[in-house]
Design a protein around this motif. Structure first.
Motif, short mmCIF file in Angstrom:
data_model
loop_
_atom_site.label_atom_id
_atom_site.label_comp_id
_atom_site.label_asym_id
_atom_site.label_seq_id
_atom_site.Cartn_x
_atom_site.Cartn_y
_atom_site.Cartn_z
N ASP A 34 -69.50 95.60 61.00
CA ASP A 34 -68.51 95.59 59.92
C ASP A 34 -67.94 94.18 59.80
O ASP A 34 -68.21 93.32 60.64
N LEU A 35 -67.20 93.93 58.73
CA LEU A 35 -66.67 92.58 58.51
C LEU A 35 -65.87 92.06 59.70
O LEU A 35 -66.12 90.94 60.17
N PRO A 36 -64.90 92.83 60.24
CA PRO A 36 -64.15 92.30 61.38
C PRO A 36 -65.02 92.05 62.60
O PRO A 36 -64.83 91.06 63.32
N GLY A 37 -66.02 92.91 62.84
CA GLY A 37 -66.87 92.74 64.00
C GLY A 37 -67.70 91.47 63.94
O GLY A 37 -67.75 90.70 64.90
N VAL A 38 -68.35 91.23 62.81
CA VAL A 38 -69.18 90.03 62.68
C VAL A 38 -68.31 88.78 62.59
O VAL A 38 -68.66 87.74 63.14
N ARG A 39 -67.16 88.89 61.96
CA ARG A 39 -66.24 87.76 61.90
C ARG A 39 -65.80 87.36 63.31
O ARG A 39 -65.75 86.18 63.65
N ARG A 40 -65.47 88.35 64.16
CA ARG A 40 -65.08 88.06 65.54
C ARG A 40 -66.21 87.37 66.29
O ARG A 40 -65.99 86.43 67.06
N LEU A 41 -67.43 87.85 66.08
CA LEU A 41 -68.58 87.22 66.72
C LEU A 41 -68.67 85.75 66.35
O LEU A 41 -68.78 84.88 67.21
N ILE A 42 -68.62 85.46 65.06
CA ILE A 42 -68.77 84.08 64.59
C ILE A 42 -67.58 83.23 65.03
O ILE A 42 -67.76 82.07 65.41
N ASP A 43 -66.38 83.79 65.01
CA ASP A 43 -65.21 83.04 65.48
C ASP A 43 -65.31 82.73 66.97
O ASP A 43 -64.96 81.64 67.41
N ARG A 44 -65.77 83.69 67.75
CA ARG A 44 -65.84 83.54 69.21
C ARG A 44 -67.00 82.65 69.64
O ARG A 44 -66.91 81.85 70.53
N ASP A 45 -68.14 82.83 68.98
CA ASP A 45 -69.35 82.09 69.34
C ASP A 45 -70.11 81.73 68.07
O ASP A 45 -71.02 82.43 67.65
N PRO A 46 -69.70 80.63 67.42
CA PRO A 46 -70.25 80.28 66.11
C PRO A 46 -71.77 80.07 66.08
O PRO A 46 -72.38 80.13 65.02
N ASP A 47 -72.39 79.84 67.23
CA ASP A 47 -73.83 79.60 67.29
C ASP A 47 -74.64 80.84 67.62
O ASP A 47 -75.87 80.77 67.68
N ALA A 48 -74.00 81.98 67.86
CA ALA A 48 -74.70 83.15 68.39
C ALA A 48 -75.57 83.87 67.37
O ALA A 48 -76.63 84.39 67.71
N LEU A 49 -75.14 83.92 66.13
CA LEU A 49 -75.88 84.69 65.12
C LEU A 49 -76.87 83.78 64.42
O LEU A 49 -76.50 82.89 63.66
N LEU A 50 -78.14 84.01 64.70
CA LEU A 50 -79.22 83.22 64.10
C LEU A 50 -79.83 84.01 62.96
O LEU A 50 -79.98 85.24 63.04
N VAL A 51 -80.18 83.31 61.89
CA VAL A 51 -80.85 83.93 60.76
C VAL A 51 -82.15 83.19 60.47
O VAL A 51 -82.26 81.99 60.68
N ALA A 52 -83.12 83.96 59.99
CA ALA A 52 -84.34 83.39 59.43
C ALA A 52 -84.11 83.33 57.93
O ALA A 52 -83.82 84.34 57.30
N ASP A 53 -84.19 82.13 57.39
CA ASP A 53 -83.87 81.87 55.99
C ASP A 53 -85.15 81.49 55.25
O ASP A 53 -85.88 80.60 55.68
N LEU A 54 -85.40 82.18 54.16
CA LEU A 54 -86.54 81.85 53.29
C LEU A 54 -85.98 81.59 51.90
O LEU A 54 -85.55 82.52 51.23
N ASP A 55 -85.92 80.34 51.54
CA ASP A 55 -85.42 79.94 50.21
C ASP A 55 -84.04 80.52 49.92
O ASP A 55 -83.78 81.01 48.82
N GLY A 56 -83.16 80.49 50.92
CA GLY A 56 -81.79 80.96 50.74
C GLY A 56 -81.59 82.45 50.94
O GLY A 56 -80.48 82.94 50.85
#
Length: 147
Positions: A34-56
């Protein structure tokens, strides 16, 4: 196969896109999806969530959490239209590279027992189930969603 795919850190402004991606491409739902859960993750560890990006467009994700003791992997997901092209491998290689850089010695992954497709992907990446461990959990706070 992976032409044009870039592995990068998720941006705070992409939380809704990540949640939408997981709802479509990931198996199961986590208590923190949920929004608060993922926001906490990024706030706590900004490098933890990796994405594979294809043309945005987000076509894959993995959470690579390092707590100073263990290397934890969560939410490995690849868009169904882009599976079997090496995207999961690319995500895991980047996560593992970071773990080694941090001094990590072993990666562990949370994988649903009945997700056979995921079992194949994890085995292909060199991971193996350890039958002598069990996950023990305790809900710490009331949640608005079912696990």
């Amino acid at each position: 196969m992976t032409r044009g795919i870039k592995i990068r850190i998720a941006r705070a402004g992409e939380i809704e896109d990540v949640l939408e991606f997981w709802a479509f491409a990931a198996e199961g739902k986590s208590i923190s999806d949920d929004l608060p859960g993922v926001r906490r993750l990024i706030d706590r560890d900004p490098d933890a969530l990796l994405v594979a990006d294809l043309d945005g467009e987000i076509v894959g994700t993995v959470i690579a959490g390092w707590d100073g003791w263990r290397c934890h992997l969560y939410r490995l997901a690849v868009h169904p239209a882009h599976r079997r092209r090496g995207i999961a491998r690319m995500l895991l290689e980047e996560a593992e590279r970071r773990f080694v850089e941090y001094g990590g010695r072993r990666g562990d992954a949370m994988v649903l027992d009945d997700n056979a497709l995921a079992h194949h992907a994890w085995r292909a990446a060199g991971y193996a189930r350890e039958s002598h461990w069990s996950r023990w959990t305790k809900r710490l706070a009331a949640a608005t969603m079912a696990e």
